[in-house]
Scaffold this motif. Structure first.
Motif, short mmCIF file in Angstrom:
data_model
loop_
_atom_site.label_atom_id
_atom_site.label_comp_id
_atom_site.label_asym_id
_atom_site.label_seq_id
_atom_site.Cartn_x
_atom_site.Cartn_y
_atom_site.Cartn_z
N PRO A 1 14.66 -2.53 14.65
CA PRO A 1 13.62 -2.31 15.68
C PRO A 1 12.20 -2.32 15.14
O PRO A 1 11.26 -2.68 15.86
N ILE A 2 12.03 -1.96 13.86
CA ILE A 2 10.68 -1.93 13.29
C ILE A 2 10.10 -3.35 13.24
O ILE A 2 8.89 -3.54 13.40
N PHE A 3 10.98 -4.35 13.04
CA PHE A 3 10.49 -5.72 12.94
C PHE A 3 10.00 -6.26 14.29
O PHE A 3 9.38 -7.32 14.34
N SER A 4 10.30 -5.55 15.37
CA SER A 4 9.82 -5.97 16.69
C SER A 4 8.41 -5.46 16.97
O SER A 4 7.81 -5.82 17.97
N PHE A 5 7.88 -4.59 16.10
CA PHE A 5 6.52 -4.09 16.28
C PHE A 5 5.53 -5.25 16.19
O PHE A 5 5.73 -6.20 15.45
N GLN A 6 4.42 -5.13 16.92
CA GLN A 6 3.40 -6.15 16.92
C GLN A 6 2.05 -5.55 16.60
O GLN A 6 1.87 -4.33 16.58
N LYS A 7 1.09 -6.42 16.31
CA LYS A 7 -0.31 -6.06 16.07
C LYS A 7 -0.43 -5.02 14.97
O LYS A 7 0.20 -5.15 13.93
N VAL A 8 -1.19 -3.94 15.22
CA VAL A 8 -1.49 -2.99 14.16
C VAL A 8 -0.23 -2.31 13.64
O VAL A 8 0.02 -2.25 12.43
N GLU A 9 0.62 -1.82 14.57
CA GLU A 9 1.82 -1.10 14.12
C GLU A 9 2.78 -2.02 13.40
O GLU A 9 3.49 -1.61 12.47
N GLY A 10 2.84 -3.30 13.80
CA GLY A 10 3.71 -4.26 13.12
C GLY A 10 3.26 -4.50 11.70
O GLY A 10 4.09 -4.50 10.77
N LYS A 11 1.96 -4.71 11.51
CA LYS A 11 1.46 -4.95 10.15
C LYS A 11 1.51 -3.69 9.31
O LYS A 11 1.56 -3.75 8.08
N PHE B 1 10.71 -3.83 5.37
CA PHE B 1 11.21 -4.83 4.42
C PHE B 1 11.52 -4.18 3.07
O PHE B 1 12.56 -4.46 2.46
N THR B 2 10.60 -3.33 2.59
CA THR B 2 10.80 -2.70 1.28
C THR B 2 12.05 -1.82 1.27
O THR B 2 12.89 -1.92 0.37
N LEU B 3 12.18 -0.96 2.28
CA LEU B 3 13.34 -0.08 2.35
C LEU B 3 14.62 -0.88 2.58
O LEU B 3 15.67 -0.59 1.98
N GLY B 4 14.55 -1.90 3.43
CA GLY B 4 15.73 -2.74 3.69
C GLY B 4 16.19 -3.46 2.44
O GLY B 4 17.40 -3.51 2.13
N TYR B 5 15.24 -4.04 1.69
CA TYR B 5 15.60 -4.73 0.45
C TYR B 5 16.16 -3.75 -0.58
O TYR B 5 17.10 -4.07 -1.32
#
Length: 715
Positions: free
Chosen positions: A459-469, A476-480
């Motif tokens: 769900p975090i990857f669906s964030f957009q704009k400021v919250e997405g960046k 990504f870091t935690l997932g990897y």
């Protein structure tokens, strides 16, 4: 899937050498990636933008708005994938900012804006440029020029020598000059002399314009030589200007020096910079291209500055570094490294206490740095920078979930076998089957458990704009890291168990484990005996937590301590530069005198000459750099220092003060177009009514607890 996971474990046990070689490759590859991955103190949360800066000296804000800002904004409206357009018009300056949607590249934005700009008809005398692509966190370096030369000469060296050299450094987007005086040759016309020769100022202007030009000729051949013929007319000193002919009075030429005085002067100043006790210096602000590695760019920049100081510049002018983003980045890396080391030591201690075996501890603890390096390698492949938020998100408990289960299961199985057959026989027999069976029995459960954790990040990857960046690098870091932990748990951990658990293994107890066992079993017995009381206690705790949570404050993101305070003073719009500079000096002295925690203060009054910061003399900015916290003697924290400065500065009536941090201030201005954490914008067609509404809003929200600085933007 269960069979597939067990086959991975079997492969790892049968090919231990290959697994160890792959682990070493991961180790060295991770170290290499860590050294070459861009590390930011704060993530760049801004979208791509194209910023068009137009200067029209001497024109009022109304003229600039009608004849420059509106035509440019109208033309930019047809650019595809734009999200919004912002603009500001000041005396002699127009800034139009085109914001783009997520995923738009800088080249696309710059190219499209440049093409559209070609279709705008601008008034004569305007100079227009597009700001190079850089993010809100792109400001990486500030310096001042130390010199005993006149300020005009220092400014000229900055503009024509230093700025040109620093722009050649790879990764540098722009070098902004702030402060100083831009040198010009000024012709002071004598009206009486003009009248006596029947001339007008336009005649003088036209004569100078026509004289300041070189004329190309041809090539004349003479013998075996070729000579280039040209007419040199460019003006480079006062005498050249004074000897320009305005007209012929009969056979006598009337020269500029006959009707005017030519002197070295400067353009009207737009801003002023001060540093500590020096109230008039030339400052350079280096801005980095978006996506570059700040550590590498700053390294190249320092080499160039060292070269300029030692070889190019004379001893009476030197570049002195004031603010270097490397310090903040190094502190970020230091913080993350400290957390990882502390995490490894803490986990090692806990594992050793409960398993009481150094081999088990070594296997478990080694997974933490290996998982971290795996995440860094993946970030490098993806081209994502690392930052304090993303690297600080690593949860060692989650990373070690699979490793602990496998190591403990294998350890218990081998300890049981060792106790059954005896240490001597255990050391000689093959333990591959036992490790395979015990690790394989839990491997599939570990696989699905870690897979669920990774999927939970989607769900975090669906964030957009400021919250997405802001949070995508974290996800990504935690997932990897979780993916790396999963791979290591199924490959590296069984292989290390096979290598290290070779001799007799015995489950040991110590006083800590005995205490916990006794306490936990005792707690179980008491809980079962008094069921209603136990349930009542936990229901009461749950209710208390719910009440506390409902009344507990929250914030979008904890503030990064940049080690500095950024103070913005907003004065009445009509103030002039001299009075604003006087107040700047006075307020700076007050802060230095009352706050011993201050290392230095860099002040900026007005705006830079290139128009990159659209403001006026009413704007004063104080970059207050604090000493290291170990040197603070008054026992105040940073908030206490800010409150102390706010109290001291409150003696200036009619001036609004805003307190922030340098990077935070840049990000807020980049995102909202206004220099503030929270912004309320009111739209309409009557400026007088809008200003009245704005004052009403400011009066209303001023009663809210926690709001300290309120400023109504004046048109």
């Amino acid at each position: 899937m269960k069979k597939f996971v067990q086959n991975i474990v079997t492969f790892s046990l049968r090919n231990t050498t290959f697994i160890l070689f792959a682990t070493l490759a991961l180790l060295f590859g991770g170290i290499y990636a860590l050294k070459h991955t861009a590390i930011e103190a704060f993530p760049d949360v801004t979208n791509t933008r194209a910023r068009i800066i137009t200067q029209w000296p001497g024109r009022s804000a109304e003229e600039v708005e009608k004849l420059v800002t509106l035509p440019i904004s109208k033309e930019m409206n047809s650019i595809p994938r734009k999200s919004n357009i912002r603009s500001i018009s000041l005396f002699g300056l127009s800034v139009v900012t085109v914001q783009f949607e997520d995923g738009v590249e800088d080249f696309y934005a710059q190219q499209y804006a440049s093409n559209k700009l070609g279709g705008v008809e601008l008034p004569e005398g305007t100079s227009v440029s597009i700001e190079p692509p850089s993010g809100a966190t792109g400001e990486i370096f500030r310096y001042i020029l130390k010199s005993d030369l006149p300020i005009k000469e220092v400014s000229a060296i900055q503009d024509w020598v230093i700025e040109r050299e620093l722009l050649s450094v790879p990764g540098v987007a722009n070098v902004i000059s702030f402060g100083g005086e831009e040198k010009i040759y000024e012709i002071k016309i004598n009206p009486n002399e003009l009248k006596s020769f029947n001339l007008t100022p336009s005649d003088v202007f036209e004569a100078v314009s026509k004289s300041n030009v070189n004329v190309g000729g041809d090539v004349i051949q003479q013998g075996d030589q070729a000579y280039v013929v040209r007419g040199v007319g460019l003006l480079d000193k006062i005498e050249d200007i004074g000897n320009i002919t305005v007209k012929l009075n009969g056979s006598t030429p009337v020269l500029i020096k006959n009707v005017a005085e030519v002197v070295v002067s400067n353009k009207p100043r737009l801003g002023k910079v001060g540093y500590n006790e020096n109230d008039d210096v030339v400052e350079g602000i280096v801005v980095m291209l978006r996506g570059e590695n700040p550590s590498e760019v700053i390294g190249r920049l320092k080499e160039k500055i060292e070269e300029l100081n030692s070889r190019t510049l004379t001893q009476n002018i030197q570049i002195e570094t004031i603010i270097d983003r490397t310090t903040l980045v190094d502190n970020t890396v230091k913080t993350v490294s400290k957390n990882i080391i502390e995490g490894v030591l803490l986990v090692s201690l806990i594992v050793f206490i409960f398993l009481y075996n150094w081999k088990s501890t070594l296997i478990v603890a080694s997974v933490i740095p290996l998982s971290f390096l795996f995440a860094i390698i993946m970030l490098k492949f993806q081209g994502l920078p690392a930052n304090l938020i993303s690297m600080g998100s690593l949860d060692f408990g989650l990373l070690l979930e699979g490793t602990l289960v496998i190591v403990e299961t294998v350890f218990v199985a081998l300890a049981t076998l060792s106790h059954k057959v005896g240490p001597e026989r255990f050391a000689k027999m093959s333990k591959l089957g036992v490790i395979k069976k015990s690790a394989g029995s839990v491997a599939s459960y570990i696989f699905f458990a870690l897979l669920i954790l990774i999927v939970a990040l989607l769900p975090i990857f669906s964030f957009q704009k400021v919250e997405g960046k802001m949070f995508s690098p974290l996800a990504f870091t935690l997932g990897y890291a979780l993916l790396g932990s999963l791979i290591l748990s199924l490959t590296y951990v069984p292989a290390m168990c096979k290598l290290l658990f070779t001799k007799g293994i015995e489950e040991k107890e110590n006083f800590i484990t005995r205490f916990f066992n006794k306490s936990i079993y005792g707690l179980y017995r008491v809980s079962l005996k008094f069921k209603r009381i136990t349930l009542g206690v936990f229901i009461g705790i749950l209710g208390l937590c719910v009440i506390k949570f409902m009344n507990y404050g929250s914030e979008f993101l904890p503030q990064l301590n940049e080690g500095a305070i950024y103070i913005r003073a907003t004065l009445p719009n009509s103030i002039n530069l001299d009075e604003s500079s006087r107040l700047t000096k006075e307020m700076k002295g007050l802060m230095v005198e009352s706050c011993p925690e201050i290392d230095f203060i860099l002040t900026q009054t007005g705006r830079p000459n290139d128009g990159t910061d659209p403001t006026g003399f009413f704007n004063i900015e104080f970059n207050v750099q604090l000493k290291d916290e170990s040197e603070w003697e008054r026992g105040l924290d940073k908030e206490g220092i800010i409150q102390d400065l706010r109290t001291k500065l409150s003696q200036y009536p009619g001036i609004n003060f805003g307190f922030s941090q340098p990077i935070q201030d840049n990000v807020e201005e980049y995102v909202a177009g206004v220099k503030s954490s929270l912004v309320i914008k009111i739209f309409g067609d009557d400026l007088y009514k809008l200003e009245d509404y704005a004052n009403q809003v400011a009066e209303s929200i001023g009663k809210v607890n926690g709001i300290t600085d309120i400023n109504v933007y004046k048109t």
